[in-house]
Design a protein around this motif. Structure first.
Motif, PDB file in Angstrom:
ATOM      1  N   GLY A  40      -9.737 -42.217 -94.546  1.00  0.00           N
ATOM      2  CA  GLY A  40      -8.493 -42.929 -94.781  1.00  0.00           C
ATOM      3  C   GLY A  40      -7.249 -42.091 -94.596  1.00  0.00           C
ATOM      4  N   GLU A  41      -7.401 -40.788 -94.412  1.00  0.00           N
ATOM      5  CA  GLU A  41      -6.233 -39.912 -94.257  1.00  0.00           C
ATOM      6  C   GLU A  41      -5.976 -39.606 -92.780  1.00  0.00           C
ATOM      7  OE1 GLU A  41      -6.228 -37.594 -98.475  1.00  0.00           O
ATOM      8  OE2 GLU A  41      -7.534 -36.753 -96.931  1.00  0.00           O
ATOM      9  N   ILE A  42      -4.704 -39.338 -92.481  1.00  0.00           N
ATOM     10  CA  ILE A  42      -4.284 -38.983 -91.126  1.00  0.00           C
ATOM     11  C   ILE A  42      -3.532 -37.667 -91.192  1.00  0.00           C
ATOM     12  CG2 ILE A  42      -2.814 -39.613 -89.173  1.00  0.00           C
ATOM     13  CD1 ILE A  42      -3.300 -42.561 -89.911  1.00  0.00           C
ATOM     14  N   VAL A  43      -3.875 -36.750 -90.282  1.00  0.00           N
ATOM     15  CA  VAL A  43      -3.203 -35.457 -90.196  1.00  0.00           C
ATOM     16  C   VAL A  43      -2.486 -35.388 -88.853  1.00  0.00           C
ATOM     17  CG1 VAL A  43      -3.511 -32.947 -90.174  1.00  0.00           C
ATOM     18  CG2 VAL A  43      -4.973 -34.379 -91.629  1.00  0.00           C
ATOM     19  N   VAL A  44      -1.239 -34.927 -88.859  1.00  0.00           N
ATOM     20  CA  VAL A  44      -0.427 -34.819 -87.652  1.00  0.00           C
ATOM     21  C   VAL A  44      -0.430 -33.371 -87.173  1.00  0.00           C
ATOM     22  CG1 VAL A  44       1.884 -35.124 -86.689  1.00  0.00           C
ATOM     23  CG2 VAL A  44       1.049 -36.703 -88.452  1.00  0.00           C
ATOM     24  N   SER A  45      -0.723 -33.182 -85.877  1.00  0.00           N
ATOM     25  CA  SER A  45      -0.693 -31.860 -85.266  1.00  0.00           C
ATOM     26  C   SER A  45       0.262 -31.913 -84.066  1.00  0.00           C
ATOM     27  CB  SER A  45      -2.090 -31.442 -84.811  1.00  0.00           C
ATOM     28  OG  SER A  45      -2.043 -30.180 -84.179  1.00  0.00           O
ATOM     29  N   PRO A  46       1.428 -31.283 -84.169  1.00  0.00           N
ATOM     30  CA  PRO A  46       2.384 -31.309 -83.056  1.00  0.00           C
ATOM     31  C   PRO A  46       1.850 -30.577 -81.815  1.00  0.00           C
ATOM     32  CG  PRO A  46       3.451 -30.623 -85.100  1.00  0.00           C
ATOM     33  CD  PRO A  46       1.980 -30.606 -85.343  1.00  0.00           C
ATOM     34  N   ALA A  47       2.347 -30.959 -80.680  1.00  0.00           N
ATOM     35  CA  ALA A  47       1.963 -30.339 -79.417  1.00  0.00           C
ATOM     36  C   ALA A  47       2.140 -28.825 -79.472  1.00  0.00           C
ATOM     37  CB  ALA A  47       2.816 -30.909 -78.284  1.00  0.00           C
ATOM     38  N   GLY A  48       1.188 -28.108 -78.886  1.00  0.00           N
ATOM     39  CA  GLY A  48       1.300 -26.668 -78.759  1.00  0.00           C
ATOM     40  C   GLY A  48       0.960 -25.868 -80.008  1.00  0.00           C
ATOM     41  N   THR A  96      -7.224 -27.850 -89.881  1.00  0.00           N
ATOM     42  CA  THR A  96      -6.268 -26.751 -89.832  1.00  0.00           C
ATOM     43  C   THR A  96      -5.252 -27.062 -88.743  1.00  0.00           C
ATOM     44  OG1 THR A  96      -7.945 -25.175 -90.549  1.00  0.00           O
ATOM     45  CG2 THR A  96      -5.987 -24.264 -89.458  1.00  0.00           C
ATOM     46  N   VAL A  97      -3.984 -26.932 -89.093  1.00  0.00           N
ATOM     47  CA  VAL A  97      -2.893 -27.077 -88.130  1.00  0.00           C
ATOM     48  C   VAL A  97      -1.995 -25.861 -88.321  1.00  0.00           C
ATOM     49  CG1 VAL A  97      -0.930 -28.453 -87.358  1.00  0.00           C
ATOM     50  CG2 VAL A  97      -3.001 -29.602 -88.168  1.00  0.00           C
ATOM     51  N   GLY A  98      -1.905 -25.022 -87.289  1.00  0.00           N
ATOM     52  CA  GLY A  98      -1.148 -23.781 -87.429  1.00  0.00           C
ATOM     53  C   GLY A  98      -1.774 -22.940 -88.531  1.00  0.00           C
ATOM     54  N   PRO A  99      -0.952 -22.429 -89.474  1.00  0.00           N
ATOM     55  CA  PRO A  99      -1.486 -21.576 -90.534  1.00  0.00           C
ATOM     56  C   PRO A  99      -2.002 -22.354 -91.753  1.00  0.00           C
ATOM     57  CG  PRO A  99       0.888 -21.637 -90.691  1.00  0.00           C
ATOM     58  CD  PRO A  99       0.508 -22.450 -89.459  1.00  0.00           C
ATOM     59  N   GLU A 100      -1.886 -23.685 -91.743  1.00  0.00           N
ATOM     60  CA  GLU A 100      -2.252 -24.485 -92.918  1.00  0.00           C
ATOM     61  C   GLU A 100      -3.592 -25.182 -92.733  1.00  0.00           C
ATOM     62  OE1 GLU A 100       1.251 -26.595 -94.881  1.00  0.00           O
ATOM     63  OE2 GLU A 100       1.806 -26.538 -92.752  1.00  0.00           O
ATOM     64  N   THR A 101      -4.407 -25.171 -93.799  1.00  0.00           N
ATOM     65  CA  THR A 101      -5.675 -25.887 -93.818  1.00  0.00           C
ATOM     66  C   THR A 101      -5.663 -26.826 -95.014  1.00  0.00           C
ATOM     67  OG1 THR A 101      -6.861 -24.055 -92.795  1.00  0.00           O
ATOM     68  CG2 THR A 101      -8.196 -25.662 -93.993  1.00  0.00           C
ATOM     69  N   ALA A 102      -6.091 -28.075 -94.783  1.00  0.00           N
ATOM     70  CA  ALA A 102      -6.137 -29.067 -95.860  1.00  0.00           C
ATOM     71  C   ALA A 102      -7.510 -29.717 -95.905  1.00  0.00           C
ATOM     72  CB  ALA A 102      -5.066 -30.135 -95.641  1.00  0.00           C
ATOM     73  N   LYS A 103      -7.992 -29.978 -97.121  1.00  0.00           N
ATOM     74  CA  LYS A 103      -9.204 -30.764 -97.302  1.00  0.00           C
ATOM     75  C   LYS A 103      -8.812 -32.221 -97.123  1.00  0.00           C
ATOM     76  CE  LYS A 103     -11.369 -27.504-100.497  1.00  0.00           C
ATOM     77  NZ  LYS A 103     -12.405 -27.029 -99.619  1.00  0.00           N
ATOM     78  N   VAL A 104      -9.610 -32.956 -96.344  1.00  0.00           N
ATOM     79  CA  VAL A 104      -9.288 -34.345 -96.039  1.00  0.00           C
ATOM     80  C   VAL A 104     -10.525 -35.221 -96.205  1.00  0.00           C
ATOM     81  CG1 VAL A 104      -7.362 -33.800 -94.495  1.00  0.00           C
ATOM     82  CG2 VAL A 104      -9.680 -33.922 -93.581  1.00  0.00           C
ATOM     83  N   ALA A 110     -13.408 -28.974 -89.414  1.00  0.00           N
ATOM     84  CA  ALA A 110     -14.680 -28.498 -89.964  1.00  0.00           C
ATOM     85  C   ALA A 110     -15.223 -29.538 -90.940  1.00  0.00           C
ATOM     86  CB  ALA A 110     -14.499 -27.161 -90.682  1.00  0.00           C
ATOM     87  N   ALA A 111     -16.509 -29.851 -90.807  1.00  0.00           N
ATOM     88  CA  ALA A 111     -17.177 -30.778 -91.728  1.00  0.00           C
ATOM     89  C   ALA A 111     -17.649 -30.011 -92.948  1.00  0.00           C
ATOM     90  CB  ALA A 111     -18.359 -31.440 -91.040  1.00  0.00           C
ATOM     91  N   ASN A 112     -17.538 -30.633 -94.116  1.00  0.00           N
ATOM     92  CA  ASN A 112     -18.088 -30.031 -95.326  1.00  0.00           C
ATOM     93  C   ASN A 112     -19.613 -29.983 -95.213  1.00  0.00           C
ATOM     94  OD1 ASN A 112     -15.557 -29.855 -96.444  1.00  0.00           O
ATOM     95  ND2 ASN A 112     -15.880 -31.441 -97.975  1.00  0.00           N
ATOM     96  N   ALA A 113     -20.222 -29.027 -95.898  1.00  0.00           N
ATOM     97  CA  ALA A 113     -21.678 -28.989 -95.975  1.00  0.00           C
ATOM     98  C   ALA A 113     -22.124 -30.247 -96.719  1.00  0.00           C
ATOM     99  CB  ALA A 113     -22.129 -27.736 -96.711  1.00  0.00           C
ATOM    100  N   GLY A 114     -23.176 -30.889 -96.242  1.00  0.00           N
ATOM    101  CA  GLY A 114     -23.717 -32.050 -96.944  1.00  0.00           C
ATOM    102  C   GLY A 114     -23.081 -33.390 -96.582  1.00  0.00           C
ATOM    103  N   THR A 115     -22.140 -33.417 -95.628  1.00  0.00           N
ATOM    104  CA  THR A 115     -21.536 -34.694 -95.252  1.00  0.00           C
ATOM    105  C   THR A 115     -21.236 -34.734 -93.757  1.00  0.00           C
ATOM    106  OG1 THR A 115     -19.716 -36.245 -95.692  1.00  0.00           O
ATOM    107  CG2 THR A 115     -19.177 -33.939 -95.782  1.00  0.00           C
TER     108      THR A 115
END
Length: 112
Positions: A74-82, A63-71, A88-93
């Motif tokens: 191999g994926e990279i998520v960018v979270s700006p300062a502030g 989750t970054v700000g108001p958005e949540t993405a399943k990842v 959160a880990a999925n159940a079972g992994t």
């Protein structure tokens, strides 16, 4: 040449209750490897620097700000300062994430 073997780094439990390994801690960047057990989470919080979340194993959500993405690996998520962010880990992994902070927030505190 320096080779960092992440799995050989000592592991500790963070104040947020997840396993972590310090990968690199130099003035310009801080890299930690967080390992979340199935169902574990890192609650929403902010950092004063930009953060990249590089998923290296498993599946979960970022989750970054108001958005949540399943990842997944191999994926990279960018979270700006502030901006609040959470993991959160999925159940079972297991969910292994490189948390890359730039610049290193520890250095910002020393210079400020």
């Amino acid at each position: 040449m320096e080779i960092i073997r992440i799995n050989e780094r000592p592991q500790q439990v963070t104040p947020r209750g997840v396993k972590a390994r310090a990968v690199l801690d130099v003035p310009y960047i801080n890299i930690m490897n967080l390992t979340l057990a199935p169902g574990d989470e890192v609650p929403s919080h902010t950092t004063p620097v930009d953060v990249l979340f590089h998923i290296i194993e498993g599946e979960g959500s970022v989750t970054v700000g108001p958005e949540t993405a399943k990842v997944s690996a191999g994926e990279i998520v960018v979270s700006p300062a502030g901006i609040p962010h959470a993991l959160a880990a999925n159940a079972g992994t297991h969910f292994s994430v490189l948390v890359i902070k730039t610049p290193n927030p520890k250095n910002m505190a020393k210079s400020g």
